[in-house]
Design a protein around this motif. Structure first.
Motif, short mmCIF file in Angstrom:
data_model
loop_
_atom_site.label_atom_id
_atom_site.label_comp_id
_atom_site.label_asym_id
_atom_site.label_seq_id
_atom_site.Cartn_x
_atom_site.Cartn_y
_atom_site.Cartn_z
N ASP A 27 0.84 -1.20 0.00
CA ASP A 27 0.00 0.00 0.00
C ASP A 27 0.88 1.25 0.00
OD1 ASP A 27 0.93 0.08 2.65
OD2 ASP A 27 -0.87 -0.88 3.43
N SER A 28 0.42 2.32 0.64
CA SER A 28 1.14 3.60 0.58
C SER A 28 2.54 3.51 1.17
CB SER A 28 0.34 4.68 1.31
OG SER A 28 0.12 4.32 2.67
N PHE A 29 2.71 2.68 2.18
CA PHE A 29 4.02 2.51 2.80
C PHE A 29 5.05 2.05 1.78
CE2 PHE A 29 6.73 -0.79 4.99
CZ PHE A 29 7.60 0.09 5.58
N THR A 30 4.69 1.06 0.97
CA THR A 30 5.61 0.53 -0.03
C THR A 30 5.66 1.40 -1.28
OG1 THR A 30 5.26 -1.71 0.81
CG2 THR A 30 6.18 -1.53 -1.40
N GLU A 31 4.56 2.07 -1.60
CA GLU A 31 4.60 3.02 -2.72
C GLU A 31 5.58 4.15 -2.43
OE1 GLU A 31 1.72 6.11 -5.23
OE2 GLU A 31 0.84 4.82 -3.69
N GLY A 32 5.73 4.50 -1.15
CA GLY A 32 6.69 5.53 -0.77
C GLY A 32 6.08 6.85 -0.37
N VAL A 33 4.77 6.88 -0.07
CA VAL A 33 4.12 8.14 0.32
C VAL A 33 4.85 8.75 1.52
CG1 VAL A 33 2.00 9.17 1.19
CG2 VAL A 33 1.90 7.42 -0.61
N VAL A 43 9.35 8.21 -3.77
CA VAL A 43 10.51 7.32 -3.78
C VAL A 43 10.23 6.17 -2.83
CG1 VAL A 43 13.00 7.16 -3.49
CG2 VAL A 43 11.98 9.29 -4.35
N GLY A 44 10.53 6.34 -1.56
CA GLY A 44 10.17 5.34 -0.56
C GLY A 44 11.24 4.28 -0.32
N TRP A 45 11.01 3.52 0.73
CA TRP A 45 12.00 2.54 1.18
C TRP A 45 12.25 1.45 0.15
CZ3 TRP A 45 11.16 -2.66 1.73
CH2 TRP A 45 9.82 -3.09 1.69
N ALA A 46 11.21 1.00 -0.56
CA ALA A 46 11.39 -0.09 -1.52
C ALA A 46 12.28 0.34 -2.68
CB ALA A 46 10.04 -0.59 -2.03
N ASP A 47 12.07 1.56 -3.19
CA ASP A 47 12.95 2.09 -4.25
C ASP A 47 14.38 2.20 -3.75
OD1 ASP A 47 10.45 2.41 -5.41
OD2 ASP A 47 10.89 4.41 -6.20
N SER A 72 21.16 -11.81 -13.14
CA SER A 72 22.20 -11.42 -12.21
C SER A 72 23.57 -11.49 -12.87
CB SER A 72 22.17 -12.32 -10.97
OG SER A 72 20.90 -12.27 -10.36
N ALA A 73 23.79 -12.55 -13.65
CA ALA A 73 25.10 -12.76 -14.26
C ALA A 73 25.47 -11.61 -15.19
CB ALA A 73 25.12 -14.08 -15.02
N HIS A 74 24.48 -10.95 -15.78
CA HIS A 74 24.75 -9.84 -16.68
C HIS A 74 24.73 -8.50 -15.94
CE1 HIS A 74 23.64 -12.91 -19.70
NE2 HIS A 74 24.51 -12.26 -20.43
N GLY A 75 24.60 -8.56 -14.63
CA GLY A 75 24.62 -7.32 -13.86
C GLY A 75 23.46 -6.40 -14.17
N ASN A 76 22.35 -6.95 -14.62
CA ASN A 76 21.21 -6.15 -15.07
C ASN A 76 20.08 -6.29 -14.06
OD1 ASN A 76 19.45 -4.60 -16.55
ND2 ASN A 76 18.91 -6.26 -17.96
N PHE A 77 20.17 -5.56 -12.98
CA PHE A 77 19.15 -5.63 -11.94
C PHE A 77 17.84 -5.02 -12.44
CE2 PHE A 77 16.85 -4.01 -8.27
CZ PHE A 77 16.88 -5.10 -7.42
N ARG A 78 16.73 -5.68 -12.13
CA ARG A 78 15.41 -5.21 -12.56
C ARG A 78 14.51 -5.06 -11.35
NH1 ARG A 78 13.11 -9.32 -16.50
NH2 ARG A 78 14.02 -10.74 -14.96
N TYR A 79 13.62 -4.07 -11.43
CA TYR A 79 12.80 -3.73 -10.26
C TYR A 79 11.41 -3.30 -10.71
CZ TYR A 79 11.15 -0.72 -6.42
OH TYR A 79 10.39 -0.11 -5.44
N ALA A 80 10.39 -3.77 -9.96
CA ALA A 80 9.01 -3.34 -10.15
C ALA A 80 8.43 -2.93 -8.81
CB ALA A 80 8.17 -4.47 -10.76
N ASN A 81 7.62 -1.90 -8.80
CA ASN A 81 6.90 -1.50 -7.59
C ASN A 81 5.42 -1.44 -7.94
OD1 ASN A 81 5.66 -0.02 -5.42
ND2 ASN A 81 7.70 0.62 -4.79
N THR A 212 14.36 5.96 4.49
CA THR A 212 15.76 5.57 4.35
C THR A 212 16.16 4.55 5.41
OG1 THR A 212 16.36 7.68 3.36
CG2 THR A 212 18.14 6.42 4.38
N ARG A 213 15.73 4.78 6.63
CA ARG A 213 16.08 3.86 7.71
C ARG A 213 15.42 2.49 7.52
NH1 ARG A 213 18.11 6.45 12.80
NH2 ARG A 213 18.72 8.57 12.21
N VAL A 214 14.21 2.47 7.02
CA VAL A 214 13.56 1.19 6.74
C VAL A 214 14.29 0.46 5.63
CG1 VAL A 214 11.46 0.12 5.83
CG2 VAL A 214 11.30 1.87 7.61
N ALA A 215 14.71 1.18 4.59
CA ALA A 215 15.46 0.54 3.50
C ALA A 215 16.75 -0.07 4.00
CB ALA A 215 15.75 1.57 2.40
#
Length: 284
Positions: A27-33, A43-47, A72-81, A212-215
Motif C-alpha cells: 500500500d502507501s508505505f511501499t509506494e513511498g508516500v 521514492v520510498g524505502w522499496a525504491d 544477475s550474471a549480466h549485472g542487469n538488476f530489474r525492479y518493479a513496484n 531511508t532507515r527502513v530501506a
C-alpha cells in the motif's frame, strides 16, 4: 551474514542466491508516500532498497560462489513496484499478487493488512489468515518473499489506541514467516522510527529519513552490509513547549485528520484512480 560484495543471501534451503530482480507489493508505505520524488511521484524505502540491491550485484565476468540467474550474471538488476496507496489486503491479493507471480522475481517484499487493521471492527486474526494464504501462493512462484510487520504505534497519536491490534497482527506475521521460511522486515523493533522526525506531517506515513532507515534495515535482513546504522540515534532537539505541541496538533487535525475522516465517510480512498508507479520489471 552473506558476502556484501556479491549481494548474496541465504536461500530457504541454505543456498546462496544472488538477487537480480525485485518486486514490491503493498500500500502507501511501499509506494513511498511521504518521500516525494520528481514529477509528483514518491521514492520510498522499496525504491531505496532496490538501489542497494542493484549496487551489490556481481560484476559481469567475475565468478562468484553462488547460484546466479542469467539476469544477475549480466549485472542487469530489474525492479518493479506494484504498490498503491490506500489498498486493503484483499485488493492487494487480487491486483498485485498475480502480477508478482507472473513477473516471478528473485525477491518480493509483501507488506499488507495495515489499512485493514486500522479500520473499526476488523479482526487481526481474520486478516492474518488471508495474509497467510497470499504468502503461500507467492512462495510457490517467486524466489524469496520478505514479509513486513507493523510499526509500534505507541508514539503515533492517531494510531496509539490500535497498538494492541497491530501487535497481534505483527505476531501472526512473524509466525507465518516462520512457517514459510520468509525473511522478516521487523518494523516493530526498529526504534529509530518511533521518533517523530521519522514521520511525515500527516503522522501516518514515513518521512524521507524514515523511509531511508527502513530501506537500510531491509537490506540488513537480506544479508547486506549497509552504509549506515538504521537505528542510529537522532540528533538531540530542544524540548518543545505545550503551546507549540498544541499548535502542531491543531494544524495536523485540520490538514490531515479531517480530510482522512471525510474520505472514510464517503467510502473513498487516497488510491482511487492511482496506478502502480512501476508495473514492470525494469532496469534501474
Amino acid at each position: 551474514m552473506a558476502d556484501d560484495s556479491n549481494n548474496l543471501q541465504q536461500g530457504a534451503v541454505g543456498r546462496q542466491v544472488a538477487i537480480g530482480s525485485y518486486a514490491a507489493i503493498g500500500d502507501s508505505f511501499t509506494e513511498g508516500v511521504g518521500d516525494p520524488g520528481p514529477g509528483g511521484t514518491f521514492v520510498g524505502w522499496a525504491d531505496r532498497l532496490a538501489v542497494l540491491l542493484a549496487d551489490r550485484l556481481p560484476e559481469p565476468g567475475i565468478p562468484v560462489d553462488a547460484e546466479v540467474s542469467p539476469v544477475s550474471a549480466h549485472g542487469n538488476f530489474r525492479y518493479a513496484n506494484l504498490a498503491v496507496r490506500g489498498r486493503l489486503l484483499d485488493q492487494i491479493v487480487e491486483e498485485q499478487v498475480p502480477r508478482a507471480r507472473e513477473l516471478a522475481p528473485d525477491l518480493v517484499s509483501f507488506c499488507a493488512g495495515g489499512n485493514d487493521i486500522i479500520r473499526p471492527g476488523t479482526d487481526p486474526d481474520d486478516v492474518a489468515e488471508r495474509f497467510e494464504r497470499a504468502v503461500a501462493d507467492l512462495t510457490r512462484s517467486v524466489g524469496t518473499v520478505m514479509v513486513t510487520t507493523g510499526f509500534d504505534t505507541r508514539g503515533v497519536p492517531v494510531l496509539r489506541h490500535l497498538r494492541g491490534k497491530i501487535a497481534t497482527y505483527t505476531a501472526h506475521v512473524r509466525a507465518i514467516a516462520d512457517r514459510y521460511d520468509c525473511p522478516v522486515l521487523d518494523l516493530w523493533s526498529l526504534r529509530s522510527v518511533q521518533d517523530r522526525r521519522a514521520w511525515d506531517g500527516d503522522r501516518l506515513h514515513l518521512s524521507p529519513e524514515g523511509h531511508t532507515r527502513v530501506a537500510l534495515r531491509a537490506a540488513q535482513v537480506l544479508g547486506l552490509d549497509v552504509p549506515a546504522d538504521p537505528d542510529q540515534a537522532w540528533p538531540p532537539q530542544p524540548p518543545r513547549g505545550a503551546l507549540e505541541i498544541r499548535r502542531d496538533d491543531i494544524h495536523w487535525a485540520r490538514e490531515y485528520l479531517v480530510p482522512w475522516i471525510g474520505r472514510r465517510l464517503r467510502g473513498e480512498s487516497s488510491g482511487d484512480h492511482v496506478e502502480p508507479k512501476r508495473p514492470d520489471l525494469l532496469p534501474l
